[in-house]
Design a protein around this motif. Structure first.
Motif, PDB file in Angstrom:
ATOM      1  N   UNK A 154       0.827  -1.216   0.000  1.00  0.00           N
ATOM      2  CA  UNK A 154       0.000   0.000   0.000  1.00  0.00           C
ATOM      3  C   UNK A 154       0.855   1.257   0.000  1.00  0.00           C
ATOM      4  N   UNK A 155       2.108   1.117   0.432  1.00  0.00           N
ATOM      5  CA  UNK A 155       3.027   2.254   0.484  1.00  0.00           C
ATOM      6  C   UNK A 155       3.962   2.311  -0.722  1.00  0.00           C
ATOM      7  N   UNK A 156       3.727   1.443  -1.710  1.00  0.00           N
ATOM      8  CA  UNK A 156       4.604   1.406  -2.877  1.00  0.00           C
ATOM      9  C   UNK A 156       5.585   0.256  -2.798  1.00  0.00           C
ATOM     10  N   UNK A 157       6.637   0.320  -3.620  1.00  0.00           N
ATOM     11  CA  UNK A 157       7.628  -0.753  -3.659  1.00  0.00           C
ATOM     12  C   UNK A 157       8.515  -0.703  -2.426  1.00  0.00           C
ATOM     13  N   UNK A 158       8.731  -1.881  -1.812  1.00  0.00           N
ATOM     14  CA  UNK A 158       9.658  -2.013  -0.692  1.00  0.00           C
ATOM     15  C   UNK A 158      10.570  -3.216  -0.945  1.00  0.00           C
ATOM     16  N   UNK A 159      11.838  -3.067  -0.553  1.00  0.00           N
ATOM     17  CA  UNK A 159      12.767  -4.177  -0.712  1.00  0.00           C
ATOM     18  C   UNK A 159      12.323  -5.378   0.118  1.00  0.00           C
ATOM     19  N   UNK A 160      12.618  -6.568  -0.384  1.00  0.00           N
ATOM     20  CA  UNK A 160      12.477  -7.779   0.404  1.00  0.00           C
ATOM     21  C   UNK A 160      13.847  -8.155   0.953  1.00  0.00           C
ATOM     22  N   UNK A 161      13.888  -8.450   2.245  1.00  0.00           N
ATOM     23  CA  UNK A 161      15.112  -8.855   2.923  1.00  0.00           C
ATOM     24  C   UNK A 161      15.070 -10.361   3.133  1.00  0.00           C
ATOM     25  N   UNK A 162      16.194 -11.039   2.890  1.00  0.00           N
ATOM     26  CA  UNK A 162      16.215 -12.500   2.951  1.00  0.00           C
ATOM     27  C   UNK A 162      17.131 -12.978   4.074  1.00  0.00           C
ATOM     28  N   UNK A 190       0.778  -4.469 -10.244  1.00  0.00           N
ATOM     29  CA  UNK A 190      -0.505  -5.157 -10.346  1.00  0.00           C
ATOM     30  C   UNK A 190      -1.287  -5.020  -9.042  1.00  0.00           C
ATOM     31  N   UNK A 191      -1.051  -5.937  -8.104  1.00  0.00           N
ATOM     32  CA  UNK A 191      -1.823  -5.903  -6.860  1.00  0.00           C
ATOM     33  C   UNK A 191      -0.868  -6.019  -5.679  1.00  0.00           C
ATOM     34  N   UNK A 192      -1.358  -5.583  -4.523  1.00  0.00           N
ATOM     35  CA  UNK A 192      -0.573  -5.676  -3.295  1.00  0.00           C
ATOM     36  C   UNK A 192      -0.199  -7.142  -3.053  1.00  0.00           C
ATOM     37  N   UNK A 193       1.062  -7.362  -2.698  1.00  0.00           N
ATOM     38  CA  UNK A 193       1.541  -8.713  -2.428  1.00  0.00           C
ATOM     39  C   UNK A 193       2.359  -9.312  -3.553  1.00  0.00           C
ATOM     40  N   UNK A 194       2.342  -8.696  -4.735  1.00  0.00           N
ATOM     41  CA  UNK A 194       3.145  -9.223  -5.835  1.00  0.00           C
ATOM     42  C   UNK A 194       4.593  -8.775  -5.691  1.00  0.00           C
ATOM     43  N   UNK A 195       5.470  -9.529  -6.344  1.00  0.00           N
ATOM     44  CA  UNK A 195       6.910  -9.325  -6.242  1.00  0.00           C
ATOM     45  C   UNK A 195       7.477  -8.903  -7.582  1.00  0.00           C
ATOM     46  N   UNK A 196       8.620  -8.233  -7.520  1.00  0.00           N
ATOM     47  CA  UNK A 196       9.333  -7.837  -8.729  1.00  0.00           C
ATOM     48  C   UNK A 196      10.825  -8.038  -8.518  1.00  0.00           C
ATOM     49  N   UNK A 197      11.491  -8.497  -9.555  1.00  0.00           N
ATOM     50  CA  UNK A 197      12.945  -8.643  -9.533  1.00  0.00           C
ATOM     51  C   UNK A 197      13.550  -7.448 -10.270  1.00  0.00           C
ATOM     52  N   UNK A 198      14.319  -6.664  -9.565  1.00  0.00           N
ATOM     53  CA  UNK A 198      14.805  -5.384 -10.087  1.00  0.00           C
ATOM     54  C   UNK A 198      16.011  -5.633 -11.000  1.00  0.00           C
ATOM     55  N   UNK A 199      15.792  -5.516 -12.291  1.00  0.00           N
ATOM     56  CA  UNK A 199      16.802  -5.898 -13.269  1.00  0.00           C
ATOM     57  C   UNK A 199      17.845  -4.850 -13.571  1.00  0.00           C
ATOM     58  N   UNK A 200      17.919  -3.802 -12.786  1.00  0.00           N
ATOM     59  CA  UNK A 200      18.875  -2.732 -13.069  1.00  0.00           C
ATOM     60  C   UNK A 200      20.314  -3.239 -13.060  1.00  0.00           C
TER      61      UNK A 200
END
Length: 346
Positions: A154-162, A190-200
Protein backbone atom coordinates in the motif's frame (compact mmCIF):
# COMPACT_ATOMS: atom_id res chain seq x y z
CA UNK A 1 22.25 -28.22 4.45
CA UNK A 2 25.53 -28.38 2.56
CA UNK A 3 25.48 -31.67 0.60
CA UNK A 4 29.11 -31.52 -0.54
CA UNK A 5 31.52 -31.99 2.33
CA UNK A 6 34.28 -30.03 0.60
CA UNK A 7 32.11 -26.97 -0.09
CA UNK A 8 32.29 -24.22 2.49
CA UNK A 9 29.08 -22.25 3.00
CA UNK A 10 29.10 -18.63 1.98
CA UNK A 11 27.45 -17.89 5.35
CA UNK A 12 28.47 -19.47 8.64
CA UNK A 13 25.93 -21.26 10.83
CA UNK A 14 25.19 -18.22 12.96
CA UNK A 15 22.15 -16.03 13.18
CA UNK A 16 22.63 -13.73 10.18
CA UNK A 17 20.97 -10.39 9.71
CA UNK A 18 18.37 -10.43 6.93
CA UNK A 19 19.76 -8.54 3.97
CA UNK A 20 18.72 -7.54 0.49
CA UNK A 21 18.65 -10.32 -2.08
CA UNK A 22 21.38 -8.83 -4.27
CA UNK A 23 23.99 -8.79 -1.51
CA UNK A 24 23.01 -12.22 -0.21
CA UNK A 25 23.05 -13.82 -3.67
CA UNK A 26 26.36 -12.23 -4.66
CA UNK A 27 27.99 -13.70 -1.56
CA UNK A 28 26.32 -17.09 -2.03
CA UNK A 29 27.29 -17.47 -5.68
CA UNK A 30 30.62 -15.65 -5.95
CA UNK A 31 32.04 -15.24 -2.44
CA UNK A 32 34.65 -17.56 -0.90
CA UNK A 33 33.28 -21.09 -1.25
CA UNK A 34 30.40 -19.73 -3.33
CA UNK A 35 28.37 -21.94 -5.63
CA UNK A 36 30.02 -20.85 -8.90
CA UNK A 37 33.52 -20.52 -7.47
CA UNK A 38 33.85 -23.91 -5.76
CA UNK A 39 33.13 -27.38 -7.10
CA UNK A 40 32.86 -28.66 -10.64
CA UNK A 41 30.87 -25.79 -12.12
CA UNK A 42 27.34 -25.29 -13.47
CA UNK A 43 27.33 -28.45 -15.61
CA UNK A 44 27.29 -30.52 -12.41
CA UNK A 45 23.92 -29.08 -11.44
CA UNK A 46 21.79 -28.12 -14.43
CA UNK A 47 21.51 -28.65 -18.16
CA UNK A 48 22.21 -25.70 -20.45
CA UNK A 49 22.33 -25.22 -24.20
CA UNK A 50 26.13 -25.35 -23.98
CA UNK A 51 26.34 -28.79 -22.39
CA UNK A 52 23.20 -30.25 -23.98
CA UNK A 53 24.88 -31.04 -27.31
CA UNK A 54 27.52 -29.80 -29.79
CA UNK A 55 24.77 -28.21 -31.91
CA UNK A 56 25.06 -24.84 -30.18
CA UNK A 57 28.80 -24.68 -30.79
CA UNK A 58 28.27 -25.49 -34.47
CA UNK A 59 25.70 -22.71 -34.77
CA UNK A 60 27.94 -20.23 -32.96
CA UNK A 61 30.82 -21.15 -35.26
CA UNK A 62 28.59 -20.14 -38.17
CA UNK A 63 27.72 -16.89 -36.42
CA UNK A 64 31.41 -16.29 -35.75
CA UNK A 65 32.14 -16.70 -39.45
CA UNK A 66 29.42 -14.13 -40.25
CA UNK A 67 30.94 -11.71 -37.72
CA UNK A 68 34.40 -12.36 -39.16
CA UNK A 69 33.16 -11.55 -42.67
CA UNK A 70 31.38 -8.40 -41.46
CA UNK A 71 34.64 -7.24 -39.88
CA UNK A 72 36.59 -7.85 -43.11
CA UNK A 73 38.54 -10.87 -41.78
CA UNK A 74 40.70 -8.89 -39.33
CA UNK A 75 44.20 -10.04 -38.32
CA UNK A 76 42.91 -10.74 -34.81
CA UNK A 77 39.44 -12.10 -34.13
CA UNK A 78 38.29 -12.29 -30.50
CA UNK A 79 35.89 -14.83 -29.06
CA UNK A 80 35.07 -13.87 -25.47
CA UNK A 81 32.80 -16.11 -23.36
CA UNK A 82 31.40 -14.27 -20.33
CA UNK A 83 30.39 -16.55 -17.48
CA UNK A 84 32.29 -19.39 -19.12
CA UNK A 85 31.65 -22.06 -16.50
CA UNK A 86 34.60 -24.39 -16.95
CA UNK A 87 35.28 -23.36 -20.56
CA UNK A 88 33.07 -25.97 -22.23
CA UNK A 89 31.82 -23.72 -25.04
CA UNK A 90 35.26 -22.41 -26.00
CA UNK A 91 36.69 -25.93 -26.00
CA UNK A 92 33.93 -26.94 -28.41
CA UNK A 93 34.61 -23.91 -30.62
CA UNK A 94 38.34 -24.63 -30.79
CA UNK A 95 37.77 -27.48 -33.22
CA UNK A 96 35.48 -25.40 -35.39
CA UNK A 97 37.61 -22.31 -35.91
CA UNK A 98 38.14 -21.24 -39.53
CA UNK A 99 41.65 -20.98 -40.96
CA UNK A 100 44.04 -19.41 -40.32
CA UNK A 101 43.30 -20.56 -36.79
CA UNK A 102 46.15 -18.66 -35.15
CA UNK A 103 44.43 -15.30 -35.67
CA UNK A 104 41.51 -16.24 -33.36
CA UNK A 105 41.95 -15.40 -29.68
CA UNK A 106 39.73 -17.29 -27.22
CA UNK A 107 39.11 -15.78 -23.78
CA UNK A 108 37.02 -17.20 -20.94
CA UNK A 109 35.72 -14.76 -18.32
CA UNK A 110 34.99 -16.53 -15.05
CA UNK A 111 35.58 -16.02 -11.32
CA UNK A 112 36.40 -19.68 -10.66
CA UNK A 113 40.04 -20.81 -10.94
CA UNK A 114 41.27 -21.95 -14.34
CA UNK A 115 40.37 -25.64 -14.78
CA UNK A 116 43.16 -28.17 -15.00
CA UNK A 117 43.71 -29.43 -18.51
CA UNK A 118 42.06 -26.50 -20.29
CA UNK A 119 43.72 -26.05 -23.72
CA UNK A 120 46.45 -23.43 -23.67
CA UNK A 121 44.80 -21.60 -26.58
CA UNK A 122 42.06 -20.42 -24.19
CA UNK A 123 42.85 -17.42 -22.01
CA UNK A 124 41.31 -17.26 -18.53
CA UNK A 125 40.47 -13.92 -16.86
CA UNK A 126 38.09 -12.73 -14.18
CA UNK A 127 36.92 -9.51 -15.86
CA UNK A 128 35.79 -8.74 -19.41
CA UNK A 129 38.76 -7.40 -21.39
CA UNK A 130 38.66 -4.07 -23.19
CA UNK A 131 39.08 -3.64 -26.93
CA UNK A 132 37.25 -6.77 -28.08
CA UNK A 133 36.99 -7.18 -31.86
CA UNK A 134 34.80 -10.12 -32.81
CA UNK A 135 32.17 -12.07 -30.87
CA UNK A 136 31.38 -11.57 -27.18
CA UNK A 137 28.98 -14.25 -26.02
CA UNK A 138 27.24 -15.00 -22.74
CA UNK A 139 25.04 -18.04 -22.28
CA UNK A 140 22.95 -18.07 -19.10
CA UNK A 141 25.15 -15.44 -17.50
CA UNK A 142 22.74 -12.57 -16.97
CA UNK A 143 20.25 -14.75 -15.06
CA UNK A 144 23.00 -15.21 -12.46
CA UNK A 145 23.82 -11.53 -12.12
CA UNK A 146 22.47 -10.92 -8.62
CA UNK A 147 19.54 -8.56 -8.23
CA UNK A 148 17.32 -7.10 -5.55
CA UNK A 149 13.71 -8.16 -5.09
CA UNK A 150 10.84 -5.85 -4.13
CA UNK A 151 7.26 -6.29 -2.99
CA UNK A 152 4.34 -4.03 -3.93
CA UNK A 153 2.55 -2.69 -0.86
CA UNK A 154 0.00 0.00 0.00
CA UNK A 155 3.03 2.25 0.48
CA UNK A 156 4.60 1.41 -2.88
CA UNK A 157 7.63 -0.75 -3.66
CA UNK A 158 9.66 -2.01 -0.69
CA UNK A 159 12.77 -4.18 -0.71
CA UNK A 160 12.48 -7.78 0.40
CA UNK A 161 15.11 -8.86 2.92
CA UNK A 162 16.21 -12.50 2.95
CA UNK A 163 17.55 -14.72 5.71
CA UNK A 164 20.55 -16.32 3.93
CA UNK A 165 20.26 -19.54 5.94
CA UNK A 166 16.54 -20.25 5.54
CA UNK A 167 15.71 -18.31 2.35
CA UNK A 168 12.68 -16.72 4.03
CA UNK A 169 12.16 -13.07 3.22
CA UNK A 170 10.46 -10.14 4.92
CA UNK A 171 9.58 -6.58 3.94
CA UNK A 172 12.29 -3.95 4.29
CA UNK A 173 12.37 -0.26 3.55
CA UNK A 174 11.24 1.65 0.45
CA UNK A 175 13.30 1.08 -2.70
CA UNK A 176 15.95 3.65 -3.59
CA UNK A 177 15.14 6.21 -6.33
CA UNK A 178 17.19 4.47 -9.10
CA UNK A 179 15.44 1.15 -8.44
CA UNK A 180 12.05 2.87 -8.22
CA UNK A 181 12.73 4.48 -11.59
CA UNK A 182 13.61 1.11 -13.11
CA UNK A 183 10.48 -0.50 -11.69
CA UNK A 184 8.27 2.30 -12.98
CA UNK A 185 9.76 1.91 -16.46
CA UNK A 186 10.01 -1.87 -16.74
CA UNK A 187 7.86 -3.76 -14.22
CA UNK A 188 4.12 -2.98 -14.36
CA UNK A 189 2.48 -2.88 -10.92
CA UNK A 190 -0.50 -5.16 -10.35
CA UNK A 191 -1.82 -5.90 -6.86
CA UNK A 192 -0.57 -5.68 -3.29
CA UNK A 193 1.54 -8.71 -2.43
CA UNK A 194 3.15 -9.22 -5.84
CA UNK A 195 6.91 -9.32 -6.24
CA UNK A 196 9.33 -7.84 -8.73
CA UNK A 197 12.94 -8.64 -9.53
CA UNK A 198 14.80 -5.38 -10.09
CA UNK A 199 16.80 -5.90 -13.27
CA UNK A 200 18.88 -2.73 -13.07
CA UNK A 201 22.00 -4.72 -12.12
CA UNK A 202 21.60 -6.87 -15.25
CA UNK A 203 21.17 -3.76 -17.42
CA UNK A 204 24.40 -2.36 -16.00
CA UNK A 205 26.27 -5.64 -16.46
CA UNK A 206 25.19 -5.98 -20.10
CA UNK A 207 25.92 -2.31 -20.84
CA UNK A 208 29.41 -2.79 -19.43
CA UNK A 209 29.94 -5.90 -21.59
CA UNK A 210 28.82 -4.07 -24.74
CA UNK A 211 31.10 -1.17 -23.82
CA UNK A 212 34.13 -3.53 -23.96
CA UNK A 213 33.39 -4.34 -27.61
CA UNK A 214 35.16 -2.13 -30.16
CA UNK A 215 33.61 -3.83 -33.19
CA UNK A 216 31.56 -6.97 -33.62
CA UNK A 217 28.57 -8.62 -32.00
CA UNK A 218 27.64 -9.06 -28.34
CA UNK A 219 25.31 -12.03 -27.88
CA UNK A 220 23.35 -12.87 -24.74
CA UNK A 221 21.44 -16.17 -24.55
CA UNK A 222 19.16 -16.54 -21.56
CA UNK A 223 15.74 -17.29 -20.15
CA UNK A 224 13.71 -14.10 -19.89
CA UNK A 225 10.46 -12.19 -20.17
CA UNK A 226 9.04 -8.99 -21.64
CA UNK A 227 7.13 -6.21 -19.90
CA UNK A 228 3.70 -7.63 -20.71
CA UNK A 229 4.63 -11.11 -19.45
CA UNK A 230 6.43 -10.32 -16.19
CA UNK A 231 5.66 -13.03 -13.60
CA UNK A 232 3.51 -11.64 -10.79
CA UNK A 233 5.44 -13.49 -8.10
CA UNK A 234 8.77 -13.25 -9.86
CA UNK A 235 10.86 -16.16 -11.12
CA UNK A 236 13.49 -16.50 -8.40
CA UNK A 237 14.44 -20.15 -7.90
CA UNK A 238 17.32 -22.48 -7.12
CA UNK A 239 19.02 -25.49 -8.74
CA UNK A 240 21.23 -28.18 -7.28
CA UNK A 241 22.28 -31.61 -8.55
CA UNK A 242 19.91 -31.43 -11.51
CA UNK A 243 16.85 -30.53 -9.44
CA UNK A 244 14.93 -27.35 -8.85
CA UNK A 245 15.13 -26.36 -5.18
CA UNK A 246 14.06 -23.37 -3.05
CA UNK A 247 16.30 -20.31 -3.65
CA UNK A 248 18.30 -20.27 -0.41
CA UNK A 249 21.36 -17.97 -0.73
CA UNK A 250 23.65 -20.04 1.49
CA UNK A 251 26.16 -21.16 -1.14
CA UNK A 252 24.71 -24.65 -1.53
CA UNK A 253 22.69 -24.03 -4.71
CA UNK A 254 22.35 -21.85 -7.76
CA UNK A 255 20.08 -18.85 -7.21
CA UNK A 256 18.69 -17.51 -10.46
CA UNK A 257 15.88 -15.41 -11.93
CA UNK A 258 14.73 -14.85 -15.50
CA UNK A 259 16.01 -11.77 -17.29
CA UNK A 260 13.97 -8.69 -18.22
CA UNK A 261 15.37 -8.98 -21.74
CA UNK A 262 13.70 -5.85 -23.11
CA UNK A 263 15.29 -3.71 -20.39
CA UNK A 264 18.71 -5.32 -20.90
CA UNK A 265 18.43 -4.87 -24.67
CA UNK A 266 17.62 -1.18 -24.31
CA UNK A 267 20.62 -0.66 -22.03
CA UNK A 268 22.99 -2.28 -24.53
CA UNK A 269 21.57 -0.38 -27.48
CA UNK A 270 22.11 2.91 -25.65
CA UNK A 271 25.80 2.12 -25.23
CA UNK A 272 26.26 0.82 -28.78
CA UNK A 273 24.20 3.53 -30.44
CA UNK A 274 22.76 0.84 -32.71
CA UNK A 275 19.56 -1.25 -32.77
CA UNK A 276 19.53 -4.79 -31.44
CA UNK A 277 17.96 -8.07 -32.53
CA UNK A 278 15.87 -10.04 -30.01
CA UNK A 279 14.46 -13.43 -31.03
CA UNK A 280 13.89 -16.82 -29.47
CA UNK A 281 16.59 -19.48 -29.59
CA UNK A 282 14.39 -21.52 -31.90
CA UNK A 283 14.31 -18.67 -34.43
CA UNK A 284 18.00 -17.88 -34.04
CA UNK A 285 19.21 -21.44 -34.48
CA UNK A 286 17.02 -22.07 -37.49
CA UNK A 287 18.45 -18.92 -39.10
CA UNK A 288 21.91 -20.44 -38.53
CA UNK A 289 20.99 -23.70 -40.27
CA UNK A 290 20.00 -25.84 -37.27
CA UNK A 291 17.27 -28.27 -38.30
CA UNK A 292 15.56 -30.59 -35.82
CA UNK A 293 13.63 -32.59 -38.43
CA UNK A 294 14.21 -36.34 -38.54
CA UNK A 295 16.14 -37.67 -41.57
CA UNK A 296 14.14 -39.55 -44.23
CA UNK A 297 13.56 -43.17 -43.27
CA UNK A 298 14.82 -44.30 -46.69
CA UNK A 299 18.30 -43.25 -45.63
CA UNK A 300 18.31 -46.08 -43.08
CA UNK A 301 18.40 -48.69 -45.85
CA UNK A 302 20.94 -46.93 -48.09
CA UNK A 303 23.25 -45.53 -45.39
CA UNK A 304 22.50 -46.98 -41.93
CA UNK A 305 25.48 -45.30 -40.27
CA UNK A 306 24.62 -41.95 -41.81
CA UNK A 307 21.00 -42.36 -40.76
CA UNK A 308 21.94 -43.00 -37.12
CA UNK A 309 24.27 -40.02 -37.17
CA UNK A 310 21.63 -37.75 -38.70
CA UNK A 311 18.99 -39.01 -36.27
CA UNK A 312 21.20 -38.18 -33.30
CA UNK A 313 21.91 -34.71 -34.69
CA UNK A 314 18.20 -34.11 -35.27
CA UNK A 315 17.41 -35.12 -31.70
CA UNK A 316 20.01 -32.74 -30.31
CA UNK A 317 18.76 -29.93 -32.53
CA UNK A 318 15.16 -30.63 -31.53
CA UNK A 319 16.05 -30.21 -27.84
CA UNK A 320 17.70 -26.85 -28.46
CA UNK A 321 14.80 -25.56 -30.57
CA UNK A 322 11.93 -26.87 -28.42
CA UNK A 323 10.00 -23.69 -27.48
CA UNK A 324 8.83 -25.27 -24.23
CA UNK A 325 12.45 -25.94 -23.18
CA UNK A 326 15.82 -24.60 -24.23
CA UNK A 327 14.33 -23.27 -27.45
CA UNK A 328 12.50 -20.73 -25.30
CA UNK A 329 15.74 -18.92 -24.53
CA UNK A 330 16.03 -15.39 -25.86
CA UNK A 331 18.89 -14.47 -28.19
CA UNK A 332 19.88 -10.83 -27.85
CA UNK A 333 22.34 -9.71 -30.52
CA UNK A 334 23.87 -6.25 -30.19
CA UNK A 335 25.99 -5.06 -33.12
CA UNK A 336 28.78 -2.59 -32.42
CA UNK A 337 30.48 -0.82 -35.31
CA UNK A 338 29.24 -3.29 -37.96
CA UNK A 339 26.25 -3.49 -40.27
CA UNK A 340 23.55 -4.75 -37.95
CA UNK A 341 21.05 -5.69 -40.66
CA UNK A 342 22.84 -8.93 -41.52
CA UNK A 343 22.53 -10.12 -37.92
CA UNK A 344 18.79 -9.59 -37.53
CA UNK A 345 17.00 -12.95 -37.74
CA UNK A 346 14.01 -12.72 -40.05
Amino acid sequence: MFPDADRRPAYEETTPTPTRWRAATTQALYGPGGFFVAGGGPADHFRTSVNASPVLATALARLLDEVDAALGRPERLDVVDVGAGRGELLVALLGRRPPPADRIRFTAVELAPRPAGLPSEIGWVDTIPDGVTGLLVSTEWLDNVALDVAGWTDDGWRYLLVDPVTGEDTLGGPVDPPDAEWLDAWWPRRVVGERAEIGRSRDEAWADAVRRLDRGIALAVDYGHLADTRPGQGSLTGYRDGRQVPPVPDGSCDVTAHVAVDSVAAAGATVAGMPYSLVTQEEALRSLGVDGRRPPLALASTDPTGYVRALAAAGAAAELTDPSGLGGHWWLRQPVGVDGDRFVAR
